[in-house]
Design a protein around this motif. Structure first.
Motif, mmCIF file in Angstrom:
data_model
loop_
_atom_site.group_PDB
_atom_site.id
_atom_site.type_symbol
_atom_site.label_atom_id
_atom_site.label_comp_id
_atom_site.label_asym_id
_atom_site.label_seq_id
_atom_site.Cartn_x
_atom_site.Cartn_y
_atom_site.Cartn_z
ATOM 1 N N ASP B 243 0.830 -1.219 0.000
ATOM 2 C CA ASP B 243 0.000 0.000 0.000
ATOM 3 C C ASP B 243 0.863 1.267 0.000
ATOM 4 O OD1 ASP B 243 0.882 -0.336 2.552
ATOM 5 O OD2 ASP B 243 -1.060 -0.047 3.516
ATOM 6 N N MET B 244 2.176 1.091 -0.009
ATOM 7 C CA MET B 244 3.050 2.270 -0.066
ATOM 8 C C MET B 244 3.490 2.599 -1.487
ATOM 9 S SD MET B 244 5.154 1.721 3.453
ATOM 10 C CE MET B 244 6.576 2.629 2.927
ATOM 11 N N GLN B 245 3.082 1.790 -2.459
ATOM 12 C CA GLN B 245 3.554 2.030 -3.832
ATOM 13 C C GLN B 245 2.963 3.298 -4.441
ATOM 14 O OE1 GLN B 245 3.683 -1.293 -6.579
ATOM 15 N NE2 GLN B 245 2.992 0.043 -8.230
ATOM 16 N N VAL B 246 3.853 4.113 -4.969
ATOM 17 C CA VAL B 246 3.451 5.340 -5.651
ATOM 18 C C VAL B 246 3.642 5.118 -7.152
ATOM 19 C CG1 VAL B 246 4.093 7.767 -6.020
ATOM 20 C CG2 VAL B 246 4.086 6.809 -3.700
ATOM 21 N N GLY B 247 2.654 5.537 -7.961
ATOM 22 C CA GLY B 247 2.836 5.431 -9.402
ATOM 23 C C GLY B 247 1.571 5.118 -10.162
ATOM 24 N N GLN B 248 1.764 4.830 -11.429
ATOM 25 C CA GLN B 248 0.644 4.570 -12.342
ATOM 26 C C GLN B 248 -0.308 3.544 -11.765
ATOM 27 O OE1 GLN B 248 1.815 2.492 -15.929
ATOM 28 N NE2 GLN B 248 -0.005 3.087 -17.038
ATOM 29 N N THR B 249 0.252 2.514 -11.160
ATOM 30 C CA THR B 249 -0.594 1.446 -10.658
ATOM 31 C C THR B 249 -0.592 1.400 -9.136
ATOM 32 O OG1 THR B 249 1.281 -0.004 -11.019
ATOM 33 C CG2 THR B 249 -0.397 0.025 -12.701
ATOM 34 N N GLY B 250 -0.027 2.411 -8.530
ATOM 35 C CA GLY B 250 -0.082 2.515 -7.085
ATOM 36 C C GLY B 250 -0.875 3.755 -6.740
ATOM 37 N N LYS B 251 -0.358 4.557 -5.820
ATOM 38 C CA LYS B 251 -1.081 5.766 -5.441
ATOM 39 C C LYS B 251 -0.596 6.958 -6.242
ATOM 40 C CE LYS B 251 -2.524 4.017 -1.080
ATOM 41 N NZ LYS B 251 -2.126 3.622 0.244
ATOM 42 N N ILE B 252 -1.548 7.789 -6.630
ATOM 43 C CA ILE B 252 -1.212 9.023 -7.340
ATOM 44 C C ILE B 252 -1.350 10.134 -6.312
ATOM 45 C CG2 ILE B 252 -1.884 10.518 -9.265
ATOM 46 C CD1 ILE B 252 -2.164 8.090 -10.812
ATOM 47 N N ILE B 253 -0.269 10.835 -6.060
ATOM 48 C CA ILE B 253 -0.283 11.764 -4.931
ATOM 49 C C ILE B 253 0.159 13.157 -5.375
ATOM 50 C CG2 ILE B 253 0.080 9.946 -3.229
ATOM 51 C CD1 ILE B 253 3.024 10.670 -3.151
ATOM 52 N N ALA B 254 -0.173 14.146 -4.582
ATOM 53 C CA ALA B 254 0.196 15.525 -4.910
ATOM 54 C C ALA B 254 0.636 16.278 -3.665
ATOM 55 C CB ALA B 254 -0.982 16.228 -5.576
ATOM 56 N N PRO B 255 1.679 15.804 -2.995
ATOM 57 C CA PRO B 255 2.144 16.520 -1.801
ATOM 58 C C PRO B 255 2.831 17.829 -2.203
ATOM 59 C CG PRO B 255 3.679 14.766 -2.347
ATOM 60 C CD PRO B 255 2.551 14.669 -3.342
ATOM 61 N N GLU B 256 2.992 18.719 -1.253
ATOM 62 C CA GLU B 256 3.732 19.959 -1.546
ATOM 63 C C GLU B 256 5.208 19.644 -1.750
ATOM 64 O OE1 GLU B 256 2.840 22.463 1.834
ATOM 65 O OE2 GLU B 256 0.708 22.062 1.483
ATOM 66 N N LEU B 257 5.698 18.663 -0.997
ATOM 67 C CA LEU B 257 7.111 18.279 -1.105
ATOM 68 C C LEU B 257 7.211 16.772 -1.273
ATOM 69 C CD1 LEU B 257 10.161 18.932 -0.828
ATOM 70 C CD2 LEU B 257 9.891 18.658 1.649
ATOM 71 N N TYR B 258 7.926 16.328 -2.314
ATOM 72 C CA TYR B 258 8.144 14.900 -2.541
ATOM 73 C C TYR B 258 9.641 14.652 -2.626
ATOM 74 C CZ TYR B 258 7.699 10.184 -4.497
ATOM 75 O OH TYR B 258 7.763 8.825 -4.690
ATOM 76 N N ILE B 259 10.144 13.782 -1.786
ATOM 77 C CA ILE B 259 11.577 13.476 -1.805
ATOM 78 C C ILE B 259 11.756 12.025 -2.248
ATOM 79 C CG2 ILE B 259 13.716 13.439 -0.458
ATOM 80 C CD1 ILE B 259 12.556 15.502 1.402
ATOM 81 N N ALA B 260 12.357 11.849 -3.434
ATOM 82 C CA ALA B 260 12.563 10.507 -3.994
ATOM 83 C C ALA B 260 13.993 10.085 -3.730
ATOM 84 C CB ALA B 260 12.288 10.519 -5.485
ATOM 85 N N VAL B 261 14.153 8.990 -3.012
ATOM 86 C CA VAL B 261 15.481 8.552 -2.591
ATOM 87 C C VAL B 261 15.795 7.183 -3.204
ATOM 88 C CG1 VAL B 261 16.941 8.066 -0.602
ATOM 89 C CG2 VAL B 261 15.108 9.751 -0.397
ATOM 90 N N GLY B 262 16.847 7.109 -3.992
ATOM 91 C CA GLY B 262 17.209 5.821 -4.597
ATOM 92 C C GLY B 262 16.146 5.300 -5.533
ATOM 93 N N ILE B 263 15.487 6.218 -6.231
ATOM 94 C CA ILE B 263 14.445 5.874 -7.208
ATOM 95 C C ILE B 263 14.904 6.404 -8.560
ATOM 96 C CG2 ILE B 263 12.073 6.423 -7.942
ATOM 97 C CD1 ILE B 263 11.260 6.424 -5.009
ATOM 98 N N SER B 264 14.870 5.527 -9.590
ATOM 99 C CA SER B 264 15.431 5.932 -10.883
ATOM 100 C C SER B 264 14.528 6.907 -11.645
ATOM 101 C CB SER B 264 15.703 4.699 -11.739
ATOM 102 O OG SER B 264 14.498 4.005 -11.988
ATOM 103 N N GLY B 265 13.202 6.776 -11.457
ATOM 104 C CA GLY B 265 12.301 7.690 -12.146
ATOM 105 C C GLY B 265 11.675 7.102 -13.400
ATOM 106 N N ALA B 266 11.272 5.823 -13.335
ATOM 107 C CA ALA B 266 10.557 5.178 -14.444
ATOM 108 C C ALA B 266 9.242 5.920 -14.695
ATOM 109 C CB ALA B 266 10.273 3.722 -14.096
ATOM 110 N N ILE B 267 8.778 5.895 -15.954
ATOM 111 C CA ILE B 267 7.547 6.645 -16.261
ATOM 112 C C ILE B 267 6.386 6.208 -15.373
ATOM 113 C CG2 ILE B 267 8.002 7.408 -18.631
ATOM 114 C CD1 ILE B 267 6.534 5.014 -19.688
ATOM 115 N N GLN B 268 6.366 4.916 -15.034
ATOM 116 C CA GLN B 268 5.249 4.450 -14.195
ATOM 117 C C GLN B 268 5.324 5.058 -12.801
ATOM 118 O OE1 GLN B 268 7.321 2.232 -15.805
ATOM 119 N NE2 GLN B 268 6.012 1.420 -17.424
ATOM 120 N N HIS B 269 6.523 5.323 -12.329
ATOM 121 C CA HIS B 269 6.645 5.957 -11.010
ATOM 122 C C HIS B 269 6.286 7.448 -11.113
ATOM 123 C CE1 HIS B 269 7.862 6.274 -6.838
ATOM 124 N NE2 HIS B 269 8.388 7.446 -7.143
#
Ligand SMILES: Cc1cc2nc3c(=O)[nH]c(=O)nc-3n(C[C@H](O)[C@H](O)[C@H](O)COP(=O)(O)OP(=O)(O)OC[C@H]3O[C@@H](n4cnc5c(N)ncnc54)[C@H](O)[C@@H]3O)c2cc1C
Ligand SMILES: Nc1ncnc2c1ncn2[C@@H]1O[C@H](COP(=O)(O)O)[C@@H](O)[C@H]1O
Lengths: 248, 313
Positions: B243-269
């Motif tokens: 339930d923590m997955q963010v992305g096309q098939t996970g949760k679509i979120i709009a926080p004011e601040l998003y910090i991506a750590v060790g994430i490559s940045g696939a289009i689905q993410h």
């Protein structure tokens, strides 16, 4: 028990699609097409049910143009026993797809219809649910675990709050999520064998299905662009930038 | 004039914020906005919904069958009320609750459905994302039919409070199936802020390396009072629950601040964070695609950067 699996031909998930300059759609010329990744998971699950002796026959169905036969051949290589190709000239929308799947369902009388949770082209996430509603049969969406026992199935669903469990009477419609299984790698002998398996072609008219009301797409645009960002050189610089924006 | 029915989502007797976002989307359509609460005891949920600005009426359909959110049980009631009440639009959130439910409602009514409304042009013209948000289509629906849709919650802020809508009990006479039984919910999230509404989110990817190492992500999140997310690779590797997955098939979120750590940045993410206010990326690979969308990118080893960052906040 028969298991029916719907498979859709879509742009491969690795392709970065481009919107056409005139807003008439996305450019699909020469783009790699594949089976919708969620449908591969559905196929895998169906084949595992057969290997476990729970399913007696696995039938793949697609709705699409002539080329969608490629995806049916992949489904047969996964281990489907036979396939049904509902031929249509134009792309169809979910309610029409659902009517077709419901008609095939009535004809084949499977114990389970497995669909993907969403097709990664239009990202509609509708067809399985609509099919269940039209059939008046149970639905369990976003399946992360599926257990069939007798005339019931237990499905663990991936929902926002965690994992929800439903028990459904069969026949039922289950839409599958990413973590249900990991689809097998298709081996050449299976791909060769798939060429000889039967594919029945049919049409909406033969199935007695009328197209459903749909939406009209008037324009396709690129998504709103994000302003280009900057690379900061140190943690200090990052902290300063975030403080400057009032974010920390 | 439009008459919009918004389906309230609630969990554990609490109104979910997605309801308020859907009301905000409905406001763009115009006309009367009513909210429907389907529950076994919906009074307090209805009272919360009545405070959403712009809502005319809150309808409460109490029924023991509505105790748990089972789509095949709720959908026939929504379809019946939509027809009997003369509603032109029925909207739900694009949460797993709404995605499960709304297509059922559309199919029962025999109408098309718009998934993920992100922008309203008119009562029957909307924008929605396709291809993991890499394109946006403008769609037109038939104005002579009921419009069923899900609202892309990340595109809408919560509506203001301060409303005082009338609350009305309704009895909906629809035949409900018994072929589907709710067996329970196993919650995985802890006490951290809810990923879908948290103003700040820290997410970890495969680069974090293990379940144990994820502590470094939780520590930073706790320092910031942030929610915690993850990439699919992190979930599939068993570092964190699904339930923590963010992305096309996970949760679509709009926080004011998003910090991506060790994430490559696939289009689905990236599909899950397109509406984030400010995106920060921390990655050791300077060519990682995440840097193309990051407002602030820091090239570095997360195991060095994170403790330092935490210390300096
Ligand atoms: C149908 C479908 C749906 C999908 N849906 C989603 C979805 O909803 N959400 C999602 O996230 N993915 C989704 N994916 C998967 C997606 O394609 C990627 O595989 C996934 O996002 C990759 O996760 P990642 O970035 O954590 O891993 P990787 O791509 O492996 O990236 C790991 C990153 O960590 C960095 N790194 C490693 N060590 C360090 C270190 N010490 N310090 C700093 N950086 C380090 C590396 O440089 C690398 O960039 C989907 C895929 C498919 C096919
Ligand atoms: N044209 C089609 N042919 C076969 N299956 C389809 C088709 N369209 C949708 N489906 C099935 O329905 C699922 C959900 O699709 P969608 O509702 O379009 O997101 C897909 O994963 C497929 O299993």
């Amino acid at each position: 028990m028969k298991v029916l699996v719907s498979v859709k031909r879509v742009v491969d998930y690795n392709v970065r699609i481009q919107v056409k300059g005139d807003g008439s759609g996305v450019n699909l010329d020469g783009v790699k097409m594949s089976m919708n990744p969620f449908d591969e998971i559905a196929m895998e699950e169906a084949v595992r049910l057969k290997e476990a002796g729970t399913a007696t026959e696995v039938i793949a169905v697609t709705i699409g143009g002539d080329k969608a036969e490629e995806q049916l051949r992949s489904a047969l290589a996964f281990g489907a026993d036979r396939a049904i190709h509902v031929k249509v000239d134009e792309d169809i929308q979910p309610l029409t797809a659902a009517r077709i799947l419901a008609a095939v369902f009535e004809k084949e009388q499977p114990g389970l219809l497995l669909t993907g949770k969403q097709a990664i082209d239009d990202d509609n996430n509708q067809t399985g649910q609509m099919t269940a509603a039209l059939l008046g049969r149970p639905q369990a969406t976003f399946a992360g675990e599926l257990t069939v026992a007798g005339d019931k199935a237990t499905v663990v669903r991936e929902v926002d709050a965690g994992l929800e469990t439903l028990e459904v009477d069969l026949p039922a419609v289950v839409t599958v999520d990413l973590r249900l299984n990991e689809p097998r790698y298709l081996k050449l002998p299976d791909i060769m064998k798939a060429k000889r398996k039967p594919v029945d072609a049919t049409t909406m008219a033969e199935l007695g299905v009328e197209p459903a009301p749909g939406l009209t797409v008037t324009k396709t645009s690129p998504p709103p662009a994000r302003a280009a960002g900057v690379k900061v050189k140190s943690v200090d610089e990052l902290v300063a930038a975030l403080k400057d924006k009032g974010l920390v | 004039m439009s008459k919009v029915l918004v389906i309230a989502q609630h969990d554990d007797g609490q109104l979910n914020l997605s309801t308020s976002r859907a009301v905000n989307c409905a406001a763009g359509i115009g006309g009367e906005i009513d909210v429907l609460v389907l529950s076994d005891s919906g009074q307090s949920i209805a009272e919360a919904a009545a405070q959403i600005a712009g809502v005319a009426k809150v309808l409460v359909a109490d029924n023991a069958a509505n105790k748990d959110p089972v789509a095949v049980i709720l959908a026939p009631q929504i379809a019946k009320l939509a027809q009997d009440g003369g509603y032109t639009h029925v909207l739900g959130p694009n949460t797993t609750y709404g995605k499960d439910l709304m297509p059922q409602v559309a199919a029962i009514l025999g109408v098309a459905m718009v998934t993920d409304i992100m922008n309203v042009h008119g009562a029957h013209e909307f924008d929605r994302p396709i291809y993991a948000g890499n394109a946006v289509v403008t769609v037109q629906a038939d104005a002579s039919q009921t419009l069923v849709a899900s609202v892309r919650c990340a595109s809408y802020k919560t509506a203001d409070a301060g409303g005082s809508a009338a609350i009305e009990a309704v009895t909906i006479d629809a035949e409900l199936p018994t072929h589907t039984r709710y067996m329970g919910l196993k919650k995985e999230g802890g006490d951290r802020p809810d990923l879908q509404s948290a103003p700040r989110v820290v997410s970890g990817g495969r680069g974090v390396g293990s379940e144990e190492n994820f502590k470094i992500i939780y520590d930073l999140a706790d320092k910031l009072g942030a929610g915690v997310g993850a990439s699919r690779a992190a979930v599939d590797s068993g570092y964190v629950p699904n339930d923590m997955q963010v992305g096309q098939t996970g949760k679509i979120i709009a926080p004011e601040l998003y910090i991506a750590v060790g994430i490559s940045g696939a289009i689905q993410h990236l599909a899950g964070i397109k509406d984030a206010g400010t995106i920060v990326a921390i990655n050791s690979d300077e060519d990682a695609p995440i840097f193309e969308v990051a407002d602030f990118g820091l090239v570095g080893d997360l195991f060095q950067v994170l403790p330092e960052l935490q210390g300096k906040l």
